[in-house]
Design a protein around this motif. Sequence first.
Motif, PDB file in Angstrom:
ATOM      1  N   UNK A   1      -6.982 124.976   1.083  1.00  0.00           N
ATOM      2  CA  UNK A   1      -5.703 125.422   1.631  1.00  0.00           C
ATOM      3  C   UNK A   1      -5.372 126.801   1.062  1.00  0.00           C
ATOM      4  N   UNK A   2      -5.467 127.867   1.859  1.00  0.00           N
ATOM      5  CA  UNK A   2      -5.069 129.203   1.381  1.00  0.00           C
ATOM      6  C   UNK A   2      -3.546 129.325   1.447  1.00  0.00           C
ATOM      7  N   UNK A   3      -2.909 129.327   0.307  1.00  0.00           N
ATOM      8  CA  UNK A   3      -1.446 129.266   0.260  1.00  0.00           C
ATOM      9  C   UNK A   3      -0.785 130.472   0.926  1.00  0.00           C
ATOM     10  N   UNK A   4      -1.360 131.640   0.763  1.00  0.00           N
ATOM     11  CA  UNK A   4      -0.724 132.857   1.285  1.00  0.00           C
ATOM     12  C   UNK A   4      -0.671 132.892   2.807  1.00  0.00           C
ATOM     13  N   UNK A   5      -1.516 132.068   3.455  1.00  0.00           N
ATOM     14  CA  UNK A   5      -1.551 132.083   4.917  1.00  0.00           C
ATOM     15  C   UNK A   5      -0.541 131.118   5.535  1.00  0.00           C
ATOM     16  N   UNK A   6       0.128 130.313   4.704  1.00  0.00           N
ATOM     17  CA  UNK A   6       1.110 129.360   5.227  1.00  0.00           C
ATOM     18  C   UNK A   6       2.426 130.091   5.484  1.00  0.00           C
ATOM     19  N   UNK A   7       2.933 130.074   6.710  1.00  0.00           N
ATOM     20  CA  UNK A   7       4.135 130.848   7.033  1.00  0.00           C
ATOM     21  C   UNK A   7       5.395 130.233   6.452  1.00  0.00           C
ATOM     22  N   UNK A   8       6.401 131.063   6.251  1.00  0.00           N
ATOM     23  CA  UNK A   8       7.703 130.591   5.784  1.00  0.00           C
ATOM     24  C   UNK A   8       8.392 129.813   6.908  1.00  0.00           C
ATOM     25  N   UNK A   9       9.315 128.905   6.574  1.00  0.00           N
ATOM     26  CA  UNK A   9      10.027 128.141   7.603  1.00  0.00           C
ATOM     27  C   UNK A   9      10.764 129.063   8.575  1.00  0.00           C
ATOM     28  N   UNK A  10      10.846 128.620   9.823  1.00  0.00           N
ATOM     29  CA  UNK A  10      11.569 129.404  10.839  1.00  0.00           C
ATOM     30  C   UNK A  10      13.060 129.108  10.822  1.00  0.00           C
ATOM     31  N   UNK A  11      13.434 127.927  10.314  1.00  0.00           N
ATOM     32  CA  UNK A  11      14.859 127.592  10.213  1.00  0.00           C
ATOM     33  C   UNK A  11      15.462 128.360   9.034  1.00  0.00           C
ATOM     34  N   UNK A  12      16.647 128.906   9.210  1.00  0.00           N
ATOM     35  CA  UNK A  12      17.329 129.628   8.145  1.00  0.00           C
ATOM     36  C   UNK A  12      18.656 128.947   7.830  1.00  0.00           C
ATOM     37  N   UNK A  13      19.306 129.406   6.774  1.00  0.00           N
ATOM     38  CA  UNK A  13      20.597 128.833   6.407  1.00  0.00           C
ATOM     39  C   UNK A  13      21.676 129.184   7.420  1.00  0.00           C
ATOM     40  N   UNK A  14      21.409 130.140   8.278  1.00  0.00           N
ATOM     41  CA  UNK A  14      22.355 130.429   9.365  1.00  0.00           C
ATOM     42  C   UNK A  14      22.444 129.264  10.343  1.00  0.00           C
ATOM     43  N   UNK A  15      21.390 128.377  10.299  1.00  0.00           N
ATOM     44  CA  UNK A  15      21.380 127.220  11.200  1.00  0.00           C
ATOM     45  C   UNK A  15      22.008 125.984  10.567  1.00  0.00           C
ATOM     46  N   UNK A  16      22.235 126.019   9.243  1.00  0.00           N
ATOM     47  CA  UNK A  16      22.671 124.837   8.498  1.00  0.00           C
ATOM     48  C   UNK A  16      24.070 125.073   7.923  1.00  0.00           C
ATOM     49  N   UNK A  17      24.959 124.092   8.111  1.00  0.00           N
ATOM     50  CA  UNK A  17      26.301 124.215   7.528  1.00  0.00           C
ATOM     51  C   UNK A  17      26.503 123.296   6.335  1.00  0.00           C
ATOM     52  N   UNK A  18      25.804 122.172   6.277  1.00  0.00           N
ATOM     53  CA  UNK A  18      26.019 121.232   5.172  1.00  0.00           C
ATOM     54  C   UNK A  18      24.817 120.306   5.024  1.00  0.00           C
ATOM     55  N   UNK A  19      24.673 119.722   3.816  1.00  0.00           N
ATOM     56  CA  UNK A  19      23.606 118.771   3.507  1.00  0.00           C
ATOM     57  C   UNK A  19      24.200 117.598   2.744  1.00  0.00           C
ATOM     58  N   UNK A  20      23.737 116.398   3.053  1.00  0.00           N
ATOM     59  CA  UNK A  20      24.222 115.193   2.382  1.00  0.00           C
ATOM     60  C   UNK A  20      23.037 114.285   2.107  1.00  0.00           C
ATOM     61  N   UNK A  21      22.876 113.847   0.846  1.00  0.00           N
ATOM     62  CA  UNK A  21      21.800 112.941   0.462  1.00  0.00           C
ATOM     63  C   UNK A  21      22.406 111.773  -0.298  1.00  0.00           C
ATOM     64  N   UNK A  22      22.148 110.559   0.161  1.00  0.00           N
ATOM     65  CA  UNK A  22      22.708 109.370  -0.479  1.00  0.00           C
ATOM     66  C   UNK A  22      21.626 108.319  -0.685  1.00  0.00           C
ATOM     67  N   UNK A  23      21.732 107.614  -1.828  1.00  0.00           N
ATOM     68  CA  UNK A  23      20.868 106.468  -2.064  1.00  0.00           C
ATOM     69  C   UNK A  23      21.365 105.291  -1.239  1.00  0.00           C
TER      70      UNK A  23
END
Length: 684
Positions: A411-433
Motif C-alpha cells: 500500500x503506497x500511502x502517498x497515493x491514497x487521496x484525502x477525503x472529498x467530504x469537508x467540514x463545510x458539509x458537517x454541522x455536528x457529530x454524536x457518538x453514544x455507547x
Amino acid sequence: MSTVAKPSTKTAKRVGGICAVAALMGGTFAALPSPASASEVGATAQPTYEVDVVNHSGTDVKVRFFYGPGEHQGDVNTDGLPDAQKLPTSAGVPLDSGAKSANYAYKVGSGTYDNGYWVEVTRGDDPNDRTVAKMYRWNPGEQPASVKEQAGTGFKIESHYEQKQSGYSDKKTRIVISEARANTETAFGGADFPYPLRWELDMRVGTTGSPWKDLGDGSQQWKLENLQANADYWFRCYDTTSTSLAFNGYFPKAEELGGGLASDGRGKGFWATSDKTGAISVLRPSGAASQGGICDVHSAPNKVTAKRITGTSTDRAVNERPIYKVDIEAKTRAFAEDHPSQLRVPPYVVEGKDSSGQWRKVGTVLPSSTTSASGKRVSHGGSDFLFQNKAGESITQLRVTGGYGTSSNEIPLSSLPAPTVTMNDISAMEVKAQSAAGRITLEANGAVQEELSMKLFDQNGTLIPQSGGLSDAYDSIYFRDENGRLITGMHGRDGASAVSRHRGATINTGAGTGAMGAQSVEKNRAYLSTTDSAAGLTWLTPTLDLDDHMDTANVDTRYTAPTHRLTGTISSGVPIAQNTSQITAAPASTSAAPTYRVKAAGTGAVDNPASVAVFRYNALVPADELPRENIQKDKVASLPMAVQAGTLKLATASDLTSIENLKGMTVHAVTKHGTAVGPYQAPK
C-alpha cells in the motif's frame, strides 16, 4: 520351553482402561499383541529400547514421558542408563517446531505384560503446561499406532519404527507430533490449480537451501526455509514417489502428485503450513522410495484495502502526519477433517517500509469478529486498523502478513487521496455507547465489544445516512484515548484497545456480559474492545479531522476482569456464586456457544494425568490470554454442561457411575466470552 506369562488381575484391568482411554481420545490402536513369553522378553534380564520424538507441528512444544507403578503406567525403568539417555519425566523437554529430540532409552521389566509408557505433549507457550496430545505405548513390540486429533486440540500423535541401532534390542520407536491439516479455502480456476494463488518459488526437496540431514537411524530430515511465518502454501510436486515423504507429518496421496491436470484427477497438489520461523519440515523415513524432487510452491496472499481518513486539517499533527485506515478481508480455511474445538489464529503482522527501503514490523492485529465454524470449514472475521507515522517516523508503504496468508499487496500511502467530504458539509457529530447511558462497563478479554452508535449531521441539521451522499464521512471518525493517543487497534504499538467497524459475536449488554449477535459491518457503528484489565476507569474521544478539527463528548468506560465461584454438587448442579456479572448461556444454535466439560481430578500432571477442564473458547485474543482445554487424562468423563438459572448443570441425564473419582472431582468453566469461573472441588 517357556510358558506364557499370565497378566495379573491389575494388568487385565489396565487393558480395559486403556481401550476406554483410546476411545475417548479419538485414538485408533492396532490389536494388542499376545502376552510376551519369557524368551520374548529378551535374552538379557532387562532388554533396552530406543525412542525419539519429531515435532512436525507448527508450534513449539514440550515433551515428557511417565511410567509406573500404577494404572496404565507401565513397568519401565531407566536403571543404569546415562542421565542424557533417560526418558525425560519432569518438566518436559522443549522441542521447537520441526525439531527432533535426543535419542532416549529405557528398559523393560521381566515377565510383565504392560511394558509401556505414556508420552505427552504440551504447548511451549502455555504457562500452565496443559496437555494437548498424549499416547500410551504398551510395549516395544506393539504395532505402530496413531491417535487422531485429540479432544479438540487439533494435535495428532503417532508412532512408527526406524532402523535398529547397535546395542539395542529392537528397532527404534519414533513418536511424531503434528497438527490438524487445514488450508486457505480457494477455488480451482482455468490454470488448473487453486485460485487465486501467487507463485512463490520452484524448489527441489532435499537440495534447495541445504541437503538432507542424516538423523543417524536411516531416516533423514530437510527443511524448506525462508518462507513467511504462519502461512498456507500449496505444493505441486512432480515426483510420484513423494508419497513416502512426510511434509509436516503428512504423506501426500498419489493423486496429489505428478504433473497431470487436477481436472483429470491427477496432480491435485497438497497444502502445508509454515511454522513461526517460516519453515516447513520434510521427513524421509528409513527405506523411503523418494530421494526428493521438484515442486512448485504457491501461496494465498492476504487481501487488503486502504484509504486516507484525514484531510488537510487544522490539527498540525494530523496535517503533517495523515491517518490511514486499512481493512483486512475475512478468510475461510478448510480442514482435512472436522475442525478442532480449539482454534488458534496467528495474528496479522503489519509491516512498514521506511525511507531507507527496509521493511520492519509495525504491530500486530487480530480479527475483530469471533470465529465461525461448521463441519470442515472455519471462517475468520475481517479486521481493520489505523496507521499514522509517529513523530520522526517516515513509513511510506504498508503490507500485511500472517494469519495463514502471505504478504498482501503493498500500500503506497502517498497515493491514497484525502477525503472529498469537508467540514463545510458537517454541522455536528454524536457518538453514544449502546449498553448504558453515561459510564459503561466492559470486560477486558479482547472478545466482548461495546457497540458505539455514530451520528453525523449535515449543514441543515439532517442526519446523514450510512450509505450514499456524505456517508463517507463516517469512515473518517477515529478515536483517541484519555492520553490523546490514537487508538489504532494494533497490539504492540498503541496499547491493547481497538475500535473496529467489524462486529463480532459478543456484544456488551451493560452488565459485563455479552449478547450474541450477527456479525456485520455498518458505517455508522463501531465496536470497542480491550485486553487491558488494568486500565480501570478511562474514556475515549471521537474525532473528525477533515479540513477542520471536531471533537464530541467522551465515551466513559470501566474495564473489568470479572470472576465467579462455583459451589454445590455435581449430581444436583453447581451453583455459580456471582461477583460482578451474570453468567448466561449462549444460544445453542450459534458457533460460539460454550461447551463445558467435567472430569476427575488428579494429583498432578506428571503423577497422575487427570486434571480439570474449561470450555471451548471461540473468541480471538492474544495466545497468552487464551484459555485452553486441559486434556491431561487417564480415565475421564466428558459430559455436556449448560447454565440454567445461574447453575451449571448436566445438559442431559447422564450416568455418573463410570466416574471413579466422583467424590474428588474438580470443575472449571469459562463463560462464553472469557469470564473466569471456578474451580469447584467436590468433597472427598
